[in-house]
Motif scaffolding. Structure first.
Motif, PDB file in Angstrom:
ATOM      1  N   ASP A  47      38.771  40.785  41.018  1.00 18.70           N
ATOM      2  CA  ASP A  47      39.863  41.166  41.635  1.00 18.70           C
ATOM      3  C   ASP A  47      40.115  40.240  43.061  1.00 18.70           C
ATOM      4  OD1 ASP A  47      40.505  42.702  39.515  1.00 18.70           O
ATOM      5  OD2 ASP A  47      40.092  44.635  40.676  1.00 18.70           O
ATOM      6  N   GLU A  48      39.072  40.235  43.523  1.00 17.75           N
ATOM      7  CA  GLU A  48      38.916  39.584  45.076  1.00 17.75           C
ATOM      8  C   GLU A  48      39.209  38.051  44.645  1.00 17.75           C
ATOM      9  OE1 GLU A  48      35.562  38.343  48.019  1.00 17.75           O
ATOM     10  OE2 GLU A  48      35.834  40.400  47.773  1.00 17.75           O
ATOM     11  N   GLU A  85      42.827  37.344  43.858  1.00 19.24           N
ATOM     12  CA  GLU A  85      43.762  37.410  44.825  1.00 19.24           C
ATOM     13  C   GLU A  85      43.504  35.970  45.660  1.00 19.24           C
ATOM     14  OE1 GLU A  85      44.330  39.941  48.933  1.00 19.24           O
ATOM     15  OE2 GLU A  85      42.678  40.515  47.601  1.00 19.24           O
ATOM     16  N   GLY A  92      45.100  33.140  43.908  1.00 22.08           N
ATOM     17  CA  GLY A  92      46.685  33.348  43.963  1.00 22.08           C
ATOM     18  C   GLY A  92      47.311  32.899  45.145  1.00 22.08           C
ATOM     19  N   GLN A  93      46.639  32.699  46.222  1.00 18.46           N
ATOM     20  CA  GLN A  93      47.076  32.113  47.677  1.00 18.46           C
ATOM     21  C   GLN A  93      47.336  30.704  47.377  1.00 18.46           C
ATOM     22  OE1 GLN A  93      44.396  33.565  50.319  1.00 18.46           O
ATOM     23  NE2 GLN A  93      44.815  35.665  50.021  1.00 18.46           N
TER      24      GLN A  93
END
Length: 211
Positions: free
Chosen positions: A197-198, A201, A204-205
């Motif tokens: 998940d990290e 994220e 995704g940036q």
């Protein structure tokens, strides 16, 4: 231009474009600078100037120091033209060869201790390179080429960030590996899902995100 020139040839030609060097001096400068960008064995750096002389891109003259005679190499106009032509061509893509990470990639075929040793090797290498680079930066006031500091600082920034990232990764990887009961079949644990998940994220940036 000689078609048989390698990237290493151009790396040494670049050093010769800055000033003349003896073979010994070229090796020392290679250990100081090229080791971070284009690392080669000392023997390669000793031999390359002779190849450049054979192509007419450098010349050599003998000088005496004490009781020893040694060659001093300097670039020719043909050499400068070859270097300019190479710089104008598109660059080949980078190639990262990280044996510790290759070993980590196949960690499920070995032991937990093997995986820990792999990330420790990465950390030790990055820490040693970081320390050497940091000392070079601290000594930048005594640099041989103060007129090139605007270039050197950009290259230094990349490698400082890269080595710090590797050290940080090795710390994270070691902490994670120490939670493994074994290397194979662990799969998607709750903590692994947190790491996934990290990672999602972060990607995704998008690239180029800075603090």
């Amino acid at each position: 231009m000689p078609a048989q020139l390698s990237t290493t040839s151009y790396a040494v030609l670049g050093l010769l474009s800055l000033r003349s060097w003896t073979g010994y001096e070229l090796v020392q400068q290679g250990r100081r600078t090229l080791v971070h960008i284009w690392p080669k064995e000392d023997s390669v750096l000793y031999e390359e100037p002779r190849r450049l002389v054979a192509h007419g891109l450098a010349r050599a003259h003998k000088e005496r120091e004490g009781g020893r005679v040694r060659n001093r190499y300097e670039i020719t106009e043909e050499g400068r033209a070859a270097l300019r032509e190479w710089l104008a061509r598109p660059s080949a893509p980078p190639r990262l060869e990280l044996e510790p990470i290759l070993r980590l990639f196949y960690a499920d075929q070995g032991e937990v201790s093997d995986a820990l040793a792999a990330v420790a090797a990465l950390r030790d290498w990055a820490a040693a390179r970081y320390a050497a680079g940091a000392q070079t930066i601290r000594d930048s006031g005594q640099t041989l080429f103060p007129e090139r500091v605007h270039i050197g600082v950009l290259v230094a920034r990349l490698y400082v960030d890269l080595y710090r990232t590797m050290i940080s990764f090795a710390d994270l990887a070691e902490k994670e590996i120490r939670t493994w009961p074994r290397t194979d079949g662990v799969g998607r644990t709750e903590h692994v899902q947190e790491l996934i998940d990290e990672l999602l994220e972060i990607v995704g940036q998008g690239p180029g995100v800075t603090d």
